[in-house]
Design a protein around this motif. Sequence first.
Motif, PDB file in Angstrom:
ATOM      1  N   ASP A 170       0.859  -1.213  -0.078  1.00  0.00           N
ATOM      2  CA  ASP A 170       0.123  -0.115  -0.136  1.00  0.00           C
ATOM      3  C   ASP A 170       1.021   1.186   0.020  1.00  0.00           C
ATOM      4  OD1 ASP A 170      -1.619   2.043   0.563  1.00  0.00           O
ATOM      5  OD2 ASP A 170      -2.577   1.229   2.307  1.00  0.00           O
ATOM      6  N   ILE A 171       0.873   1.914  -1.014  1.00  0.00           N
ATOM      7  CA  ILE A 171       1.906   3.247  -1.260  1.00  0.00           C
ATOM      8  C   ILE A 171       1.193   4.199  -0.244  1.00  0.00           C
ATOM      9  CG2 ILE A 171       0.443   4.418  -2.930  1.00  0.00           C
ATOM     10  CD1 ILE A 171       3.023   4.939  -4.382  1.00  0.00           C
ATOM     11  N   HIS A 223       6.705   9.469   1.829  1.00  0.00           N
ATOM     12  CA  HIS A 223       6.772  10.276   0.841  1.00  0.00           C
ATOM     13  C   HIS A 223       6.705   9.522  -0.686  1.00  0.00           C
ATOM     14  CE1 HIS A 223       7.406  13.903   2.863  1.00  0.00           C
ATOM     15  NE2 HIS A 223       8.408  13.727   3.515  1.00  0.00           N
ATOM     16  N   SER A 224       6.788   8.339  -0.762  1.00  0.00           N
ATOM     17  CA  SER A 224       6.550   7.566  -2.207  1.00  0.00           C
ATOM     18  C   SER A 224       5.611   7.863  -3.123  1.00  0.00           C
ATOM     19  CB  SER A 224       6.448   6.091  -1.865  1.00  0.00           C
ATOM     20  OG  SER A 224       7.515   5.240  -0.986  1.00  0.00           O
ATOM     21  N   LYS A 225       4.271   8.297  -2.590  1.00  0.00           N
ATOM     22  CA  LYS A 225       3.483   8.821  -3.630  1.00  0.00           C
ATOM     23  C   LYS A 225       4.127  10.077  -4.117  1.00  0.00           C
ATOM     24  CE  LYS A 225       0.531  10.701   0.154  1.00  0.00           C
ATOM     25  NZ  LYS A 225      -0.869  10.437   0.871  1.00  0.00           N
ATOM     26  N   SER A 245      11.710   3.274  -0.026  1.00  0.00           N
ATOM     27  CA  SER A 245      10.375   3.641  -0.910  1.00  0.00           C
ATOM     28  C   SER A 245       9.857   2.612  -1.482  1.00  0.00           C
ATOM     29  CB  SER A 245      11.063   4.695  -1.854  1.00  0.00           C
ATOM     30  OG  SER A 245      11.370   5.879  -1.203  1.00  0.00           O
ATOM     31  N   HIS A 246       8.798   2.813  -2.082  1.00  0.00           N
ATOM     32  CA  HIS A 246       7.863   1.650  -2.867  1.00  0.00           C
ATOM     33  C   HIS A 246       8.505   1.390  -4.239  1.00  0.00           C
ATOM     34  CE1 HIS A 246       4.478  -0.533  -4.263  1.00  0.00           C
ATOM     35  NE2 HIS A 246       4.009  -0.399  -3.307  1.00  0.00           N
ATOM     36  N   PHE A 247       9.450   0.429  -4.287  1.00  0.00           N
ATOM     37  CA  PHE A 247      10.234   0.337  -5.587  1.00  0.00           C
ATOM     38  C   PHE A 247       9.331   0.062  -6.863  1.00  0.00           C
ATOM     39  CE2 PHE A 247      12.078  -2.974  -8.150  1.00  0.00           C
ATOM     40  CZ  PHE A 247      13.387  -2.027  -8.950  1.00  0.00           C
TER      41      PHE A 247
END
Length: 293
Positions: free
Chosen positions: A177-178, A183-185, A213-215
Amino acid sequence: MDIKINDIVGRRSYNCDILFRVIDIQKISGQTVVILYGEDFRLVADAPYQDLMVINPNERLKLTKEYRTLEEQSLRLFTQDVDLLRERQEYEATSGYVKPSSYFQIPGKVLHLDGDPAYLKKCMALYEKIGVPVLGIHCNEKEMPAKIGGYMDYYRPDILVITGHDAYSKAKGKMTDINAYRHSKHFVETVREARRKVPHLDQLVIFAGACQSHFESLIHAGANFASSPSRINIHALDPVYIVAKISFTPFMERINVWEVLRNTLTGEKGLGGIETKGVLRTGMPYHPVQEEE
């Protein structure tokens, strides 16, 4: 000891394994909470005031010595890589002739957006040492999506770096879940905006992300390289090593992802990417203009 803004602290509950800079001190539901930025890692965290201890200069020196040694080792290995690239380019530019020929090289221009001014300063010093043409801009992560278009129109980079601080919070949701990331989004939205300007992956090379971060989302949004496949912390200088390798690789050559990652401080657990072409261009002849006396 009172804790103040800009103090270097460690978290008692984590045995002070990471050094943090104090960014803000807030009162939340009657509890004093301290906002922290990693001193060597691109990590943002918060902690109860009572869980923190100020690290004195002697202890700080001891804790950071290991990181400085790793930085020096990475720089040495990277410099060797660049020297080999230049030697090969010189041979190819002159077709291996014994007769010397003069030529010039145009490495890729980098636009580096960073959410942390202290990290940006460290990165700019390393870019200068390596010889990468760069424009560095401090920009809050939340403001990056709205500002990236104007910055790209102004600078027209070959390589774009979108980084700062990030963190995954288990309390906010699953790892997929982003919205469970700090700050990934914002990084994802910035990559999308950049790709609206330059859709082709080889016309604009993008590195995006920070610690944990959401790679997958960053890669799907259009980044060539991103963090963090295993959701681990990445070192402050890792983006520089990646984009400098791209900047000095000839545009006719593909970059092997492992070759890019091997000299970073974090490696493949913290960084990943897709096959990408280099952006260096070589021209001939080079005749320096001499002023008439």
